[in-house]
Write a protein that holds these residues in place. Structure first.
Motif, short mmCIF file in Angstrom:
data_model
loop_
_atom_site.label_atom_id
_atom_site.label_comp_id
_atom_site.label_asym_id
_atom_site.label_seq_id
_atom_site.Cartn_x
_atom_site.Cartn_y
_atom_site.Cartn_z
N ALA A 124 0.84 -1.19 0.00
CA ALA A 124 0.00 0.00 0.00
C ALA A 124 0.87 1.24 0.00
O ALA A 124 2.01 1.23 0.48
CB ALA A 124 -0.90 0.00 1.23
N ARG A 125 0.32 2.32 -0.52
CA ARG A 125 0.99 3.61 -0.48
C ARG A 125 0.42 4.35 0.73
O ARG A 125 -0.78 4.62 0.80
CB ARG A 125 0.70 4.38 -1.76
CG ARG A 125 1.51 5.63 -1.87
CD ARG A 125 1.37 6.26 -3.26
NE ARG A 125 1.99 7.56 -3.18
CZ ARG A 125 1.45 8.62 -2.60
NH1 ARG A 125 0.28 8.55 -2.06
NH2 ARG A 125 2.10 9.77 -2.56
N ILE A 126 1.29 4.68 1.69
CA ILE A 126 0.86 5.30 2.94
C ILE A 126 1.52 6.67 3.09
O ILE A 126 2.73 6.80 2.92
CB ILE A 126 1.21 4.41 4.14
CG1 ILE A 126 0.52 3.04 3.99
CG2 ILE A 126 0.81 5.08 5.46
CD1 ILE A 126 0.90 2.02 5.05
N LEU A 127 0.72 7.66 3.44
CA LEU A 127 1.20 9.00 3.72
C LEU A 127 1.25 9.19 5.23
O LEU A 127 0.24 9.05 5.90
CB LEU A 127 0.29 10.05 3.08
CG LEU A 127 0.62 11.52 3.32
CD1 LEU A 127 2.04 11.86 2.87
CD2 LEU A 127 -0.39 12.41 2.60
N VAL A 128 2.45 9.46 5.75
CA VAL A 128 2.67 9.67 7.18
C VAL A 128 2.87 11.17 7.40
O VAL A 128 3.71 11.78 6.75
CB VAL A 128 3.92 8.90 7.67
CG1 VAL A 128 4.28 9.28 9.09
CG2 VAL A 128 3.69 7.40 7.55
#
Length: 119
Positions: free
Chosen positions: A2-6
């Motif tokens: 998954a592409r996760i934005l932190v």
């Protein structure tokens, strides 16, 4: 994967979270405040967003409101992470999908990530 934005204004926390998620096969982008996160999410919508609550320029509640008001982003699951009491946060926003209290164990963070990614 998954592409996760932190999103966290504390660089060490953002780095640790990024490394944890990358070690578990996710692609991670980091933003240091809500404005930067909103710009990043608008350019390339993430599969999941993990945000701190207390940040400069645009706090977590403001970021969540902006994400939920966007036709392109409103579907993105959001984990709110904070050392603040969740009851206080709920007074500001209820539009997040998961909550992780700081400090959180790696297992707790991964549990919430996997739950929201439907795994």
């Amino acid at each position: 994967m998954a592409r996760i934005l932190v999103v966290d204004d504390e660089a060490i926390i953002a780095l640790a979270l990024s490394m944890l998620l990358e070690d578990h096969g996710h692609e991670v982008e980091v933003a240091s405040n809500g404005r930067a996160a909103l710009a990043a999410a608008s350019n390339a919508p993430p599969d999941l967003l993990i945000t701190d609550y207390m940040m400069p320029l645009m706090n977590g509640a403001e970021l969540i409101a902006a994400i939920r008001s966007s036709d392109e982003l409103r579907h993105v699951p959001i984990i709110l992470s904070s050392a603040a009491d969740e009851a206080q946060i709920r007074a500001a926003t209820m539009a997040y999908d998961g909550f992780v209290a700081k400090p959180a164990s790696k297992a707790r963070i991964l549990q919430e990530v996997e739950r929201l990614l439907g795994r």
